[in-house]
Design a protein around this motif. Structure first.
Motif, short mmCIF file in Angstrom:
data_model
loop_
_atom_site.label_atom_id
_atom_site.label_comp_id
_atom_site.label_asym_id
_atom_site.label_seq_id
_atom_site.Cartn_x
_atom_site.Cartn_y
_atom_site.Cartn_z
N GLN A 1 0.85 -1.18 0.00
CA GLN A 1 0.00 0.00 0.00
C GLN A 1 0.89 1.24 0.00
N GLN A 2 0.63 2.14 -0.91
CA GLN A 2 1.31 3.41 -0.99
C GLN A 2 0.34 4.50 -0.55
N ASN A 3 0.77 5.73 -0.56
CA ASN A 3 -0.09 6.85 -0.15
C ASN A 3 -1.31 7.03 -1.04
N ASP A 4 -1.24 6.59 -2.28
CA ASP A 4 -2.34 6.80 -3.22
C ASP A 4 -3.44 5.75 -3.11
N GLU A 5 -3.32 4.82 -2.20
CA GLU A 5 -4.30 3.77 -1.94
C GLU A 5 -4.47 2.79 -3.08
N GLN A 6 -3.59 2.82 -4.07
CA GLN A 6 -3.60 1.80 -5.11
C GLN A 6 -2.95 0.54 -4.58
N VAL A 7 -3.23 -0.56 -5.25
CA VAL A 7 -2.58 -1.82 -4.94
C VAL A 7 -1.32 -1.90 -5.80
N TRP A 8 -0.18 -2.19 -5.17
CA TRP A 8 1.09 -2.29 -5.87
C TRP A 8 1.69 -3.67 -5.63
N ILE A 9 2.30 -4.24 -6.67
CA ILE A 9 2.94 -5.56 -6.61
C ILE A 9 4.41 -5.39 -6.98
N THR A 10 5.29 -6.08 -6.27
CA THR A 10 6.73 -5.97 -6.58
C THR A 10 7.01 -6.69 -7.90
N ASN B 1 12.14 -2.46 -18.94
CA ASN B 1 13.23 -1.67 -19.55
C ASN B 1 13.05 -1.55 -21.06
N ARG B 2 12.53 -2.59 -21.70
CA ARG B 2 12.29 -2.54 -23.15
C ARG B 2 11.11 -1.63 -23.51
N LYS B 3 10.13 -1.52 -22.62
CA LYS B 3 8.89 -0.81 -22.93
C LYS B 3 8.63 0.35 -21.96
N ALA B 4 9.64 0.88 -21.32
CA ALA B 4 9.48 1.90 -20.27
C ALA B 4 8.66 3.11 -20.72
N ASP B 5 8.75 3.47 -21.98
CA ASP B 5 8.03 4.65 -22.46
C ASP B 5 6.51 4.48 -22.45
N GLU B 6 6.02 3.26 -22.27
CA GLU B 6 4.59 3.00 -22.26
C GLU B 6 3.99 3.03 -20.84
N PHE B 7 4.83 3.22 -19.84
CA PHE B 7 4.38 3.22 -18.45
C PHE B 7 4.37 4.64 -17.90
N THR B 8 3.39 4.90 -17.02
CA THR B 8 3.32 6.19 -16.33
C THR B 8 3.71 5.99 -14.87
N THR C 1 3.98 2.38 -12.42
CA THR C 1 5.18 1.81 -11.83
C THR C 1 5.98 2.88 -11.10
N GLN C 2 6.65 2.45 -10.04
CA GLN C 2 7.50 3.34 -9.24
C GLN C 2 8.66 2.52 -8.69
N VAL C 3 9.70 3.23 -8.28
CA VAL C 3 10.79 2.59 -7.55
C VAL C 3 10.72 3.12 -6.12
N ILE C 4 10.64 2.18 -5.17
CA ILE C 4 10.56 2.56 -3.76
C ILE C 4 11.76 1.96 -3.02
N GLU C 5 11.93 2.38 -1.79
CA GLU C 5 13.01 1.85 -0.98
C GLU C 5 12.71 0.40 -0.63
N ASN C 6 13.71 -0.44 -0.76
CA ASN C 6 13.59 -1.86 -0.47
C ASN C 6 13.83 -2.08 1.02
N SER D 1 1.49 -0.98 -10.24
CA SER D 1 0.07 -0.93 -9.88
C SER D 1 -0.62 -2.04 -10.67
N LEU D 2 -1.89 -2.26 -10.39
CA LEU D 2 -2.60 -3.31 -11.14
C LEU D 2 -2.63 -3.00 -12.64
N ARG D 3 -2.74 -1.71 -12.98
CA ARG D 3 -2.69 -1.33 -14.40
C ARG D 3 -1.31 -1.63 -14.98
N GLY D 4 -0.29 -1.36 -14.20
CA GLY D 4 1.07 -1.67 -14.63
C GLY D 4 1.28 -3.17 -14.77
N CYS D 5 0.72 -3.94 -13.84
CA CYS D 5 0.80 -5.41 -13.93
C CYS D 5 0.14 -5.89 -15.21
N HIS D 6 -1.01 -5.31 -15.55
CA HIS D 6 -1.71 -5.70 -16.76
C HIS D 6 -0.85 -5.40 -17.99
#
Length: 192
Positions: free
Chosen positions: A15-24, A45-52, A56-61, A73-78
């Motif tokens: 869970q992030q601040n935006d209340e979306q569901v995120w998957i590693t 990495n091959r299709k990075a320009d298609e993501f907003t 997808t985000q990079v967070i602290e591990n 996010s679920l949209r990113g997973c799709h």
């Protein structure tokens, strides 16, 4: 949301601040049937320009503080699954869309945003009428639907309530403006 299960794989959403569901990306790779944990990162990495940034985000591990962790996010997973070439990718895409559909469904029948159109109609009725104040207008709706407040009107009945109020607006907008008593009689005659 504590976990999600696709086939036999259990995912642990972040869970992030935006209340979306995120998957590693690691869990996403495992879910899509990849043997290598970095398979999803390669696709990204091959299709990075298609993501907003909402996909997808990079967070602290938490396990490796100096190394970031990519999440989707679920949209990113799709979208990742659209590019995946594994046997389960098609089934996973459908599953993600089903989860997204459930996420956007109203959670309660009495949610205020569902009643905005009805409130707007009542406001218009009061504005068009010389005889009704807000209390009287809401009483007409309450009487018609046999409720004590509009929050008791079921979601399925809201369109009928809006139609009823618009009918009252038409009556009050005509040359012959009915009195409050005539409007109440109409409410009684319509089943209230």
């Amino acid at each position: 949301m504590n976990s999600l299960t696709f086939n036999t794989v259990t995912l642990h959403p972040i869970q992030q601040n935006d209340e979306q569901v995120w998957i590693t990306s690691t869990e996403l790779a495992r879910t899509l049937g990849y043997k290598q944990e970095n398979a999803v990162s390669k696709i990204f990495n091959r299709k990075a320009d298609e993501f907003t940034s909402k996909m997808t985000q990079v967070i602290e591990n938490p396990q490796l503080p100096n190394l970031g962790m990519r999440i989707f996010s679920l949209r990113g997973c799709h979208l990742i699954a659209m590019f995946a070439r594994t046997p389960v990718a098609k089934e996973f895409r459908k599953w993600v869309l089903d989860i997204l559909d459930r996420e956007v469904q109203p959670t309660t029948k009495n949610h205020k945003t569902e009643r905005v159109v009805l409130n707007d109609a009542v406001n218009m009725l009061v504005a068009k009428s010389q005889h009704l104040n807000f209390s009287d207008a809401y009483k007409l709706v309450h009487q018609c639907f046999n409720v004590k407040g509009i929050d008791e009107i079921s979601v399925d009945q809201i369109p009928l309530a809006v139609e009823y109020v618009h009918h009252l607006i038409a009556l009050f907008s005509s040359d012959k403006q009915p009195s409050t008593m005539n409007a109440r009689a109409m409410a009684d005659a319509s089943g209230g």
